[in-house]
Design a protein around this motif. Structure first.
Motif, PDB file in Angstrom:
ATOM      1  N   UNK A 239       0.680  -0.905   0.091  1.00 19.09           N
ATOM      2  CA  UNK A 239       0.255   0.013  -0.272  1.00 19.09           C
ATOM      3  C   UNK A 239       0.644   1.409   0.012  1.00 19.09           C
TER       4      UNK A 239
ATOM      5  N   UNK B 244       0.408   5.114   1.191  1.00 22.60           N
ATOM      6  CA  UNK B 244      -0.660   6.161   1.906  1.00 22.60           C
ATOM      7  C   UNK B 244       0.395   7.596   1.430  1.00 22.60           C
TER       8      UNK B 244
ATOM      9  N   UNK C  21      -0.157  11.067   4.310  1.00 23.40           N
ATOM     10  CA  UNK C  21      -0.358  11.988   5.342  1.00 23.40           C
ATOM     11  C   UNK C  21       0.001  13.258   5.498  1.00 23.40           C
TER      12      UNK C  21
ATOM     13  N   UNK D 224      -4.494  10.568   6.655  1.00 27.42           N
ATOM     14  CA  UNK D 224      -3.873   9.036   6.323  1.00 27.42           C
ATOM     15  C   UNK D 224      -5.099   8.889   5.352  1.00 27.42           C
TER      16      UNK D 224
ATOM     17  N   UNK E 277       4.042   7.159   3.081  1.00 31.96           N
ATOM     18  CA  UNK E 277       4.021   5.863   3.793  1.00 31.96           C
ATOM     19  C   UNK E 277       3.845   4.518   2.740  1.00 31.96           C
TER      20      UNK E 277
ATOM     21  N   UNK F 137      -4.068  -6.010   9.626  1.00 32.98           N
ATOM     22  CA  UNK F 137      -2.925  -5.470  10.075  1.00 32.98           C
ATOM     23  C   UNK F 137      -1.774  -5.080   9.606  1.00 32.98           C
ATOM     24  N   UNK F 138      -1.449  -3.856   9.166  1.00 33.61           N
ATOM     25  CA  UNK F 138      -0.282  -3.465   7.932  1.00 33.61           C
ATOM     26  C   UNK F 138       0.734  -3.099   8.988  1.00 33.61           C
TER      27      UNK F 138
ATOM     28  N   UNK G 157       3.897  -0.777   8.284  1.00 31.96           N
ATOM     29  CA  UNK G 157       4.188   0.189   7.601  1.00 31.96           C
ATOM     30  C   UNK G 157       5.661   0.724   7.731  1.00 31.96           C
ATOM     31  N   UNK G 158       6.240   1.734   7.019  1.00 31.65           N
ATOM     32  CA  UNK G 158       7.645   2.035   6.914  1.00 31.65           C
ATOM     33  C   UNK G 158       7.467   2.726   7.810  1.00 31.65           C
ATOM     34  N   UNK G 159       8.687   4.091   7.589  1.00 31.19           N
ATOM     35  CA  UNK G 159       8.936   4.866   8.431  1.00 31.19           C
ATOM     36  C   UNK G 159       8.825   6.173   7.608  1.00 31.19           C
TER      37      UNK G 159
END
Lengths: 114, 112
Positions: A33, A35, A37, A43, A91, A102-103, A105-107
């Motif tokens: 995915x 996203x 923000x 988001x 993201x 439950x995803x 996420x990267x930083x």
């Protein structure tokens, strides 16, 4: 185990320039995915892939945005040409499936377009 | 599109206090989730709720899936400085491809 890896962490660019954001999902995850923000919009889901195939890109703002997933371990989000209103944190997230919600996420990649 | 109304938008509390935040929607969800985003990081899943009326705890965190399936709340007991961050609720609907809809977030600040 490595989590979702994004690069760059920060990018400052000038309006009109091309921006490429990169993502390496967690190995074995079939979903990826992208996203965005922002303070104003929170988001927002831009696009997601299943087994490297784009499934829903209805969140992509306009034709200036494009995303690819050439293989299971790499995806890019490209903005060309960039505009100041594209400034946001982007993201990437991956998931093994969709059932649990439950995803991982990267930083994030913080983009500033001047 | 469907929206999740999350409140409060921000909270500034004293260390040791309990915190409560909630999320409401006009639509029914099959799953409610709560994520936390630490400063400079991506969101991380805290609690997932899969049944209406379900009450689930994770340490000092407790969350409930509303009986109407249109709301959820998250409580944090005895807050500590590392609770600082943005808390997001998210709803999931099986007839929407199981995509998540995120709330606007509650920004929590804890004064030591």
């Amino acid at each position: 185990d490595a989590g979702v890896i994004q690069s760059p962490r920060h990018e400052v660019t000038e309006m009109g320039q091309e921006v490429t954001l990169r993502c390496k999902p967690i190995s074995g995850h079939d979903y990826l995915f992208w996203y965005r923000q922002t303070m104003m919009r929170g988001l927002e889901l831009l696009i997601y892939f299943n087994n490297n195939v784009p499934i829903d890109d209805s969140g992509m703002p306009e034709d200036r945005f494009s995303a690819k997933m050439p293989n299971a371990s790499f995806s890019t989000l490209k903005i060309q040409p960039s505009e100041p209103r594209d400034s946001a944190v982007y993201f990437c997230a991956s998931a093994r499936g969709l059932g649990t919600g439950e995803l991982f996420f990267g930083e994030g990649s913080r983009l500033t377009v001047l | 599109g469907q929206q999740l109304n999350q409140s409060p938008q921000s909270m500034f509390i004293q260390e040791g206090e309990d915190v409560s935040m909630n999320c409401t929607s006009s639509s029914i969800f099959n799953t409610w989730l709560w994520y936390k985003q630490d400063p400079g990081e991506g969101p991380v899943l805290l609690i997932a709720l899969y049944k209406a009326g379900e009450l689930t705890s994770n340490g000092r965190l407790t969350a409930q899936f509303g009986i109407t399936r249109k709301d959820s709340f998250l409580n944090i007991s005895a807050s500590i400085p590392s609770d600082v961050g943005i808390y997001f609720c998210a709803g999931q609907r099986s007839n929407a491809g199981n995509m998540l809809t995120f709330g606007g977030g509650t920004r929590l600040m804890v004064k030591p």
